[in-house]
Write a protein that holds these residues in place. Structure first.
Motif, PDB file in Angstrom:
ATOM      1  N   ALA A 121       7.992  -2.609 -15.688  1.00 24.05           N
ATOM      2  CA  ALA A 121       8.746  -1.411 -15.336  1.00 24.05           C
ATOM      3  C   ALA A 121       9.515  -1.696 -14.054  1.00 24.05           C
ATOM      4  CB  ALA A 121       7.802  -0.225 -15.150  1.00 24.05           C
ATOM      5  N   ILE A 122      10.138  -0.677 -13.498  1.00 24.23           N
ATOM      6  CA  ILE A 122      10.749  -0.755 -12.179  1.00 24.23           C
ATOM      7  C   ILE A 122      10.075   0.281 -11.289  1.00 24.23           C
ATOM      8  CG2 ILE A 122      12.987  -1.574 -13.020  1.00 24.23           C
ATOM      9  CD1 ILE A 122      13.966   1.406 -12.539  1.00 24.23           C
ATOM     10  N   THR A 123      10.227   0.114  -9.993  1.00 26.92           N
ATOM     11  CA  THR A 123       9.729   1.101  -9.033  1.00 26.92           C
ATOM     12  C   THR A 123      10.858   1.466  -8.088  1.00 26.92           C
ATOM     13  OG1 THR A 123       7.444   0.315  -9.138  1.00 26.92           O
ATOM     14  CG2 THR A 123       8.081   1.565  -7.185  1.00 26.92           C
ATOM     15  N   VAL A 124      11.123   2.747  -7.950  1.00 27.56           N
ATOM     16  CA  VAL A 124      12.134   3.220  -7.006  1.00 27.56           C
ATOM     17  C   VAL A 124      11.462   3.389  -5.643  1.00 27.56           C
ATOM     18  CG1 VAL A 124      13.701   5.100  -6.419  1.00 27.56           C
ATOM     19  CG2 VAL A 124      13.494   4.346  -8.800  1.00 27.56           C
ATOM     20  N   TYR A 125      11.886   2.562  -4.699  1.00 22.83           N
ATOM     21  CA  TYR A 125      11.316   2.565  -3.354  1.00 22.83           C
ATOM     22  C   TYR A 125      12.371   1.946  -2.446  1.00 22.83           C
ATOM     23  CZ  TYR A 125       7.732   1.913   0.322  1.00 22.83           C
ATOM     24  OH  TYR A 125       6.992   1.965   1.475  1.00 22.83           O
ATOM     25  N   GLY A 126      12.890   2.704  -1.520  1.00 22.51           N
ATOM     26  CA  GLY A 126      14.053   2.291  -0.744  1.00 22.51           C
ATOM     27  C   GLY A 126      13.864   0.982  -0.005  1.00 22.51           C
ATOM     28  N   GLN A 127      14.949   0.196   0.071  1.00 21.08           N
ATOM     29  CA  GLN A 127      14.892  -1.075   0.783  1.00 21.08           C
ATOM     30  C   GLN A 127      14.462  -0.883   2.232  1.00 21.08           C
ATOM     31  OE1 GLN A 127      18.063  -4.029   0.261  1.00 21.08           O
ATOM     32  NE2 GLN A 127      18.272  -4.125   2.477  1.00 21.08           N
TER      33      GLN A 127
ATOM     34  N   VAL B  41      11.456  -2.721   4.392  1.00 22.19           N
ATOM     35  CA  VAL B  41      11.666  -3.314   5.713  1.00 22.19           C
ATOM     36  C   VAL B  41      10.672  -2.751   6.727  1.00 22.19           C
ATOM     37  CG1 VAL B  41      13.290  -3.390   7.662  1.00 22.19           C
ATOM     38  CG2 VAL B  41      14.077  -3.955   5.353  1.00 22.19           C
ATOM     39  N   LYS B  42      10.489  -1.434   6.720  1.00 18.66           N
ATOM     40  CA  LYS B  42       9.521  -0.823   7.644  1.00 18.66           C
ATOM     41  C   LYS B  42       8.120  -1.388   7.419  1.00 18.66           C
ATOM     42  CE  LYS B  42      11.930   3.646   7.781  1.00 18.66           C
ATOM     43  NZ  LYS B  42      11.860   5.060   7.329  1.00 18.66           N
ATOM     44  N   ASP B  43       7.723  -1.518   6.156  1.00 15.65           N
ATOM     45  CA  ASP B  43       6.389  -2.031   5.851  1.00 15.65           C
ATOM     46  C   ASP B  43       6.226  -3.466   6.344  1.00 15.65           C
ATOM     47  OD1 ASP B  43       5.942   0.392   4.598  1.00 15.65           O
ATOM     48  OD2 ASP B  43       6.281  -0.389   2.576  1.00 15.65           O
ATOM     49  N   LEU B  44       7.257  -4.286   6.153  1.00 14.22           N
ATOM     50  CA  LEU B  44       7.176  -5.693   6.541  1.00 14.22           C
ATOM     51  C   LEU B  44       7.167  -5.853   8.061  1.00 14.22           C
ATOM     52  CD1 LEU B  44       9.557  -7.204   3.851  1.00 14.22           C
ATOM     53  CD2 LEU B  44       7.114  -7.680   4.080  1.00 14.22           C
ATOM     54  N   ILE B  45       7.998  -5.082   8.757  1.00 15.90           N
ATOM     55  CA  ILE B  45       8.005  -5.161  10.218  1.00 15.90           C
ATOM     56  C   ILE B  45       6.648  -4.762  10.779  1.00 15.90           C
ATOM     57  CG2 ILE B  45       8.938  -4.102  12.314  1.00 15.90           C
ATOM     58  CD1 ILE B  45      11.667  -4.015  10.955  1.00 15.90           C
ATOM     59  N   ALA B  46       6.109  -3.653  10.285  1.00 13.10           N
ATOM     60  CA  ALA B  46       4.816  -3.189  10.769  1.00 13.10           C
ATOM     61  C   ALA B  46       3.734  -4.244  10.542  1.00 13.10           C
ATOM     62  CB  ALA B  46       4.435  -1.881  10.076  1.00 13.10           C
ATOM     63  N   ARG B  47       3.755  -4.882   9.382  1.00 12.30           N
ATOM     64  CA  ARG B  47       2.730  -5.886   9.071  1.00 12.30           C
ATOM     65  C   ARG B  47       2.907  -7.142   9.917  1.00 12.30           C
ATOM     66  NH1 ARG B  47      -0.913  -7.042   4.951  1.00 12.30           N
ATOM     67  NH2 ARG B  47      -2.067  -8.885   5.658  1.00 12.30           N
TER      68      ARG B  47
ATOM     69  N   GLU C 191       0.825  -1.219   0.000  1.00 15.50           N
ATOM     70  CA  GLU C 191       0.000   0.000   0.000  1.00 15.50           C
ATOM     71  C   GLU C 191       0.854   1.261   0.000  1.00 15.50           C
ATOM     72  OE1 GLU C 191      -3.569   2.171   2.592  1.00 15.50           O
ATOM     73  OE2 GLU C 191      -2.777   0.216   3.207  1.00 15.50           O
ATOM     74  N   ARG C 192       1.817   1.355   0.905  1.00  9.30           N
ATOM     75  CA  ARG C 192       2.648   2.562   0.964  1.00  9.30           C
ATOM     76  C   ARG C 192       3.550   2.662  -0.254  1.00  9.30           C
ATOM     77  NH1 ARG C 192       7.181   4.816   3.987  1.00  9.30           N
ATOM     78  NH2 ARG C 192       7.840   2.726   4.593  1.00  9.30           N
ATOM     79  N   MET C 193       4.025   1.528  -0.745  1.00  7.83           N
ATOM     80  CA  MET C 193       4.838   1.522  -1.954  1.00  7.83           C
ATOM     81  C   MET C 193       4.063   2.093  -3.136  1.00  7.83           C
ATOM     82  SD  MET C 193       6.360  -1.810  -3.970  1.00  7.83           S
ATOM     83  CE  MET C 193       4.674  -2.418  -4.216  1.00  7.83           C
ATOM     84  N   ARG C 194       2.783   1.739  -3.240  1.00  8.19           N
ATOM     85  CA  ARG C 194       1.973   2.261  -4.346  1.00  8.19           C
ATOM     86  C   ARG C 194       1.792   3.767  -4.237  1.00  8.19           C
ATOM     87  NH1 ARG C 194      -0.948  -2.372  -3.082  1.00  8.19           N
ATOM     88  NH2 ARG C 194      -2.625  -1.195  -2.040  1.00  8.19           N
TER      89      ARG C 194
END
Length: 392
Positions: free
Chosen positions: A96-102, A106-112, A63-66
């Motif tokens: 395509a590619i998406t620029v979104y910092g690693q 990590v923050k998104d995965l920890i929160a989930r 969601e945040r990545m989008r």
């Protein structure tokens, strides 16, 4: 303590594996040597392949990545005083590619994981794997975690790969005669897409993290110290390597982070020993030129999830037994592409006039041949995942 899968490392590989296993009803515990603050702030790669983006979205963590990620439909190769765009939308339609910092992943995965009740233990630096060929378990801070399987997602310097007995692994590696000086600057990007610049002064890369923060890299000697590169020198060198196209001006601003990274290629085979399965940087490293490191880790844990789910659902070890060989096919393709991009764009020995002419000839071919440009594009956006290994 007991769990089905003991995961060492709370980087993107370990966290995504834990989340994907949760979606399949498989329990896991993640052990991380560093603090939560450290792993959430650790700056690494920021280019996500199409397959990685699709998987994060399908797994419910995109969601945040989008909202904040920056989709890119091409990159520019800049050399010889001209820029040459590699148009993904034309060469590999729909990808395509998406620029979104690693660190954002990590923050998104920890929160989930925490929201779902997942168990992540931070600040446990003394993790040790045991009994890899029988009944595996992990020890840490006087505790013992019994598990069916150990997933080594603890990076190149972690404890899992060294726990494999001597003589089991075959190691393939190559060190490059230069490093990357990377910076983060609080300045809007000077280009809407990434610029890979080749020049007699060395390689430079113009990237970005957000519409307000830019990321730059410079090819530098391997013994470079950050202290030798004050801000003024960095901007002067970036101008010299990037402002080679008429009308292009580099926007400058305050630099708030600097780092120097060695360039290496590394593969450990096989990626499994007994009930220990390696994933991500624990098993392989690529030079960052091809933007493959994080994406390879995602491909690994996707396969490992499917193999473990099949084992728990059917009792079959077929996918677990083929895990290493299947992963390594993709790993070696990414190794070749990363090596190819690195040798294509970096400056090697100053007196190697022959090699320099070969580079120019190869760049001319890549930027003038649809077939050659397509090869670059399809590898850069990421090859399709292997069939039959969905997380769902």
């Amino acid at each position: 303590m007991r769990t089905q899968v003991g995961i060492v490392g709370a980087g993107p590989a370990g966290l995504l594996l834990s989340h994907l296993l949760h979606l399949r009803g498989i329990d896991s515990v993640v052990l991380e040597a560093r603090s939560r603050e450290y792993v959430e702030q650790r700056v690494r790669a920021g280019v996500l392949e199409q397959g990685t983006v699709d998987l994060l979205n399908e797994a419910g963590v995109g969601e945040r990545m989008r909202k904040e990620g920056l989709p890119h439909h091409g990159i520019e190769l800049r050399y010889g005083g001209a820029g040459h765009r590699i148009p993904f939308e034309k060469l590999v339609p729909g990808r395509a590619i998406t620029v979104y910092g690693q660190q954002e992943v990590v923050k998104d995965l920890i929160a989930r994981r925490l929201a779902d009740g997942g168990k992540i233990l931070f600040d446990v630096p003394d993790v040790a794997p045991h009994s890899l060929e029988k009944s595996p378990y992990l020890t840490f801070q006087g505790e013992r975690l019994d598990c069916d399987v150990i997933a080594g997602c603890d990076g190149f310097h972690g404890v899992c790969r060294p726990s494999i007995p001597e003589g089991v692994l075959s190691i393939f590696q190559r060190d490059y005669p230069f490093a990357w000086l990377g910076i983060l600057a609080r300045v809007p990007p000077s280009s809407e897409e990434l610029i890979y610049a080749h020049s007699d002064r060395g390689f430079a890369l113009h990237s970005m993290r957000t519409p307000e923060i830019s990321r730059f890299y410079l090819q530098v000697p391997t013994d470079t110290s950050i202290d030798d590169w004050p801000d003024e020198r960095i901007w002067a060198e970036l101008r010299a390597r990037l402002e080679t196209v008429p009308g292009f001006e580099l926007t400058e601003g305050p630099i708030f982070a600097k780092d120097v990274s060695a360039m290496r290629s590394f593969v450990a085979e096989p990626m499994r020993h007994g009930n220990l399965y390696l994933a991500g940087d624990a098993a392989h490293i690529v030079p960052p030129t091809g933007a493959k490191g994080l994406n390879l880790a995602v491909a690994d844990v996707r396969l490992l999830t499917a193999a473990l789910a099949d084992f728990y659902e059917t009792g079959s070890t077929g996918l677990l037994d083929s895990y290493s060989a299947t992963c390594l096919k993709r790993v070696w393709r990414a190794q070749h592409f990363s090596w190819w991009m690195t040798t294509l764009l970096h400056t090697f020995e100053a007196d190697d006039a022959y090699g320099g002419r070969l580079q120019t000839s190869h760049l001319d071919y890549v930027t003038s041949s649809t077939a050659a440009a397509t090869t670059l594009a399809e590898n850069y956006v990421g090859l399709p995942f292997e069939p039959g290994a969905s997380h769902a």
